[in-house]
Design an enzyme around this catalytic site. Structure first.
Site, mmCIF file in Angstrom:
data_model
loop_
_atom_site.group_PDB
_atom_site.id
_atom_site.type_symbol
_atom_site.label_atom_id
_atom_site.label_comp_id
_atom_site.label_asym_id
_atom_site.label_seq_id
_atom_site.Cartn_x
_atom_site.Cartn_y
_atom_site.Cartn_z
ATOM 1 C CG ASP A 1 -1.870 1.101 1.336
ATOM 2 O OD1 ASP A 1 -3.076 0.828 1.216
ATOM 3 O OD2 ASP A 1 -1.432 2.265 1.522
ATOM 4 C CG ASN B 1 -5.174 11.568 -4.877
ATOM 5 O OD1 ASN B 1 -4.628 11.655 -5.972
ATOM 6 N ND2 ASN B 1 -5.858 10.511 -4.501
ATOM 7 C CG HIS C 1 -8.084 12.188 -8.473
ATOM 8 N ND1 HIS C 1 -8.383 12.115 -7.129
ATOM 9 C CD2 HIS C 1 -8.497 11.030 -9.010
ATOM 10 C CE1 HIS C 1 -8.945 10.957 -6.883
ATOM 11 N NE2 HIS C 1 -9.033 10.280 -8.003
ATOM 12 C CG ASP D 1 -5.365 8.890 -11.823
ATOM 13 O OD1 ASP D 1 -5.619 8.455 -10.683
ATOM 14 O OD2 ASP D 1 -6.248 9.246 -12.629
ATOM 15 C CD GLU E 1 -3.955 3.671 -0.944
ATOM 16 O OE1 GLU E 1 -4.832 2.780 -0.847
ATOM 17 O OE2 GLU E 1 -3.176 3.971 -0.027
HETATM 18 P P1 GH3 Z 1 -1.883 5.246 4.459
HETATM 19 O O1 GH3 Z 1 -0.456 5.638 4.495
HETATM 20 O O2 GH3 Z 1 -2.395 4.908 5.820
HETATM 21 O O3 GH3 Z 1 -2.141 4.153 3.491
HETATM 22 O O4 GH3 Z 1 -2.693 6.526 4.016
HETATM 23 P P2 GH3 Z 1 -3.268 6.836 2.594
HETATM 24 O O5 GH3 Z 1 -3.508 8.296 2.499
HETATM 25 O O6 GH3 Z 1 -2.408 6.243 1.555
HETATM 26 O O7 GH3 Z 1 -4.600 5.993 2.599
HETATM 27 P P3 GH3 Z 1 -6.098 6.422 2.511
HETATM 28 O O8 GH3 Z 1 -6.877 5.139 2.516
HETATM 29 O O9 GH3 Z 1 -6.441 7.415 3.580
HETATM 30 O O10 GH3 Z 1 -6.274 7.127 1.105
HETATM 31 C C1 GH3 Z 1 -6.232 6.449 -0.078
HETATM 32 C C2 GH3 Z 1 -6.561 7.451 -1.163
HETATM 33 O O11 GH3 Z 1 -6.416 6.880 -2.442
HETATM 34 C C3 GH3 Z 1 -7.983 7.951 -1.063
HETATM 35 C C4 GH3 Z 1 -8.498 7.886 -2.481
HETATM 36 O O12 GH3 Z 1 -9.093 9.089 -2.901
HETATM 37 C C5 GH3 Z 1 -7.253 7.635 -3.289
HETATM 38 N N1 GH3 Z 1 -7.535 6.864 -4.525
HETATM 39 C C6 GH3 Z 1 -8.170 5.691 -4.653
HETATM 40 N N2 GH3 Z 1 -8.214 5.314 -5.930
HETATM 41 C C7 GH3 Z 1 -7.586 6.290 -6.646
HETATM 42 C C8 GH3 Z 1 -7.304 6.453 -8.047
HETATM 43 O O13 GH3 Z 1 -7.636 5.644 -8.917
HETATM 44 N N3 GH3 Z 1 -6.632 7.585 -8.407
HETATM 45 C C9 GH3 Z 1 -6.232 8.506 -7.481
HETATM 46 N N4 GH3 Z 1 -5.574 9.573 -7.923
HETATM 47 N N5 GH3 Z 1 -6.513 8.374 -6.184
HETATM 48 C C10 GH3 Z 1 -7.154 7.277 -5.748
HETATM 49 MG MG MG Z 2 -2.139 4.152 1.476
HETATM 50 MG MG MG Z 3 -5.076 1.893 1.302
#
Ligand code: GH3
Ligand code: MG
Ligand code: MG
Length: 356
Positions: free
Chosen positions: A229, A237, A242, A246, A272
């Site tokens: 992860d 982001n 965004h 990506d 992610e």
């Molecule tokens: P941690 O270190 O605990 O993993 O924190 P984190 O911020 O990585 O994890 P969190 O679950 O809080 O956030 C994941 C983010 O990933 C939130 C979501 O908007 C973003 N995300 C999910 N799918 C996509 C995608 O396809 N593209 C982009 N740009 N962002 C995405």
């Molecule tokens: Mg994460």
């Molecule tokens: Mg995650």
């Protein structure tokens, strides 16, 4: 939601229609060439009317090719079908049933049935062809042909027509088969891969994993799972937008895809999160591999417009499948190990084979 569905249907219909018309582009070319041969042949044997019929045919195919090029598809279709019928009727009337020109009516069925006209219209057109065939057969039993062609020449003509009909049917079927298989391949790709990262999607990864679990049990071989992860991805982001997020996902995916062994399967597990299946890998081998991946990711830099390149880190949870388990058990264990890595500061590899 509703408009999304309608636009998806429209795209599917447009793609199917394109495939059909691509197929149809071959018809005027092939048929036109065959009719040039007939034209020369008929003028040479003195069947002048038939020679002129073939001049008309070549003109109709040239016109239909022009219509297809200018996307007047329906006009092209009408021209092609009319030519097939007119040519068959006139040729049979002028030089007789034994010339075998009625075989060309058989070509109407595959052309019509792969087209996008309604089923009712398809059935009607093919029905008319059938009746036309019977009527010609009946008529020619009672009337002599206009020209008397030597029996030997007539046989040559019939064999030629049979050969051309077979050739056209084979070419049309072969071309259609190619279109269908390439569409099928594209659909399979869409169904099994994640569109952003081109990695396996979760569902197809699970299919691979189920297969590997069976293999592992059969051959008593180890099977490891690594769940990874990206750290603080939400902040990326939030800070850069965004689209940059990506790009980071794509860069990390490319790195994972190229850094694992050929027999390993990498999937985009969620936003992610990435899941890697490592057949033949023990907990220690997988931990070392994950450590190597963690190190590579930490050296990755994603170029940004007008800002210093972005670096990222990842946390990894590693485990192994244990005898008798379904795939859900090691997945849960990998998730728990990953959570531990996050809780203990991130940018870490945590390996665990303790049942969750
Ligand atoms: P941690 O270190 O605990 O993993 O924190 P984190 O911020 O990585 O994890 P969190 O679950 O809080 O956030 C994941 C983010 O990933 C939130 C979501 O908007 C973003 N995300 C999910 N799918 C996509 C995608 O396809 N593209 C982009 N740009 N962002 C995405
Ligand atoms: Mg994460
Ligand atoms: Mg995650």
């Amino acid at each position: 939601m509703r408009s999304e569905r309608t636009s998806q249907q429209a795209i599917k219909a447009r793609n199917a229609s394109r495939s059909f018309w691509r197929l149809m582009h071959q018809v005027p070319l092939l048929a036109g060439m065959a009719h040039v041969v007939f034209m020369v042949l008929f003028f040479r044997i003195g069947a002048l009317w038939m020679g002129w019929v073939n001049v008309g045919s070549v003109a109709m195919f040239a016109l239909s090719a022009l219509c297809l090029r200018r996307r007047h598809n329906n006009a092209a279709m009408v021209l092609i079908l009319s030519e097939i019928v007119l040519h068959a009727v006139l040729a049979v009337r002028f030089i007789g049933w034994d010339s075998g020109f009625h075989y060309y009516l058989l070509l109407v069925a595959p052309i019509v049935f792969v087209s996008r006209v309604s089923v009712k219209a398809k059935t009607m057109i093919v029905g008319v062809m059938f009746v036309c065939h019977l009527a010609m057969d009946h008529f020619m039993k009672m009337h002599a042909p206009v020209y008397t062609v030597h029996t030997h020449a007539l046989s040559v003509l019939r064999y030629f027509n049979i050969a051309v009909t077979f050739l056209m049917l084979s070419l049309l079927s072969g071309q259609y088969y190619r279109l269908v298989t390439s569409a099928e391949k594209r659909l399979r790709e869409l169904a099994t891969t994640d569109p952003l990262t081109r990695l396996l999607n979760r569902r197809s990864w699970l299919e691979v994993a189920d297969y590997e679990v069976v293999q592992r049990q059969r051959h008593q071989a180890p099977l490891a799972l690594v769940l990874a992860d990206i750290d603080h991805f939400k902040a990326i982001n939030d800070r850069h937008g965004h689209l940059v997020g990506d790009r980071v996902l794509q860069a990390v995916s490319d790195l994972l895809r190229t850094a694992v062994r050929q027999q390993d399967s990498v999937a985009r597990w969620g936003g992610e999160e990435f899941m890697i299946l490592m057949p033949q890998a023990t907990l220690e081998t997988a931990r070392v591999a994950a450590e190597r991946l963690r190190d590579k990711v930490s050296t990755l830099s994603v170029a940004l417009d007008g800002a210093p390149p972005l670096s990222v880190s990842m946390t990894f949870g590693v485990t192994v499948h244990q005898a008798g388990e379904t795939i859900e058990c090691p997945v849960r264990r990998a998730d728990k190990a990953l959570y531990e890595g996050k809780a203990s500061g991130r940018n870490k590899v945590v390996a665990s084979d303790v049942p969750a």
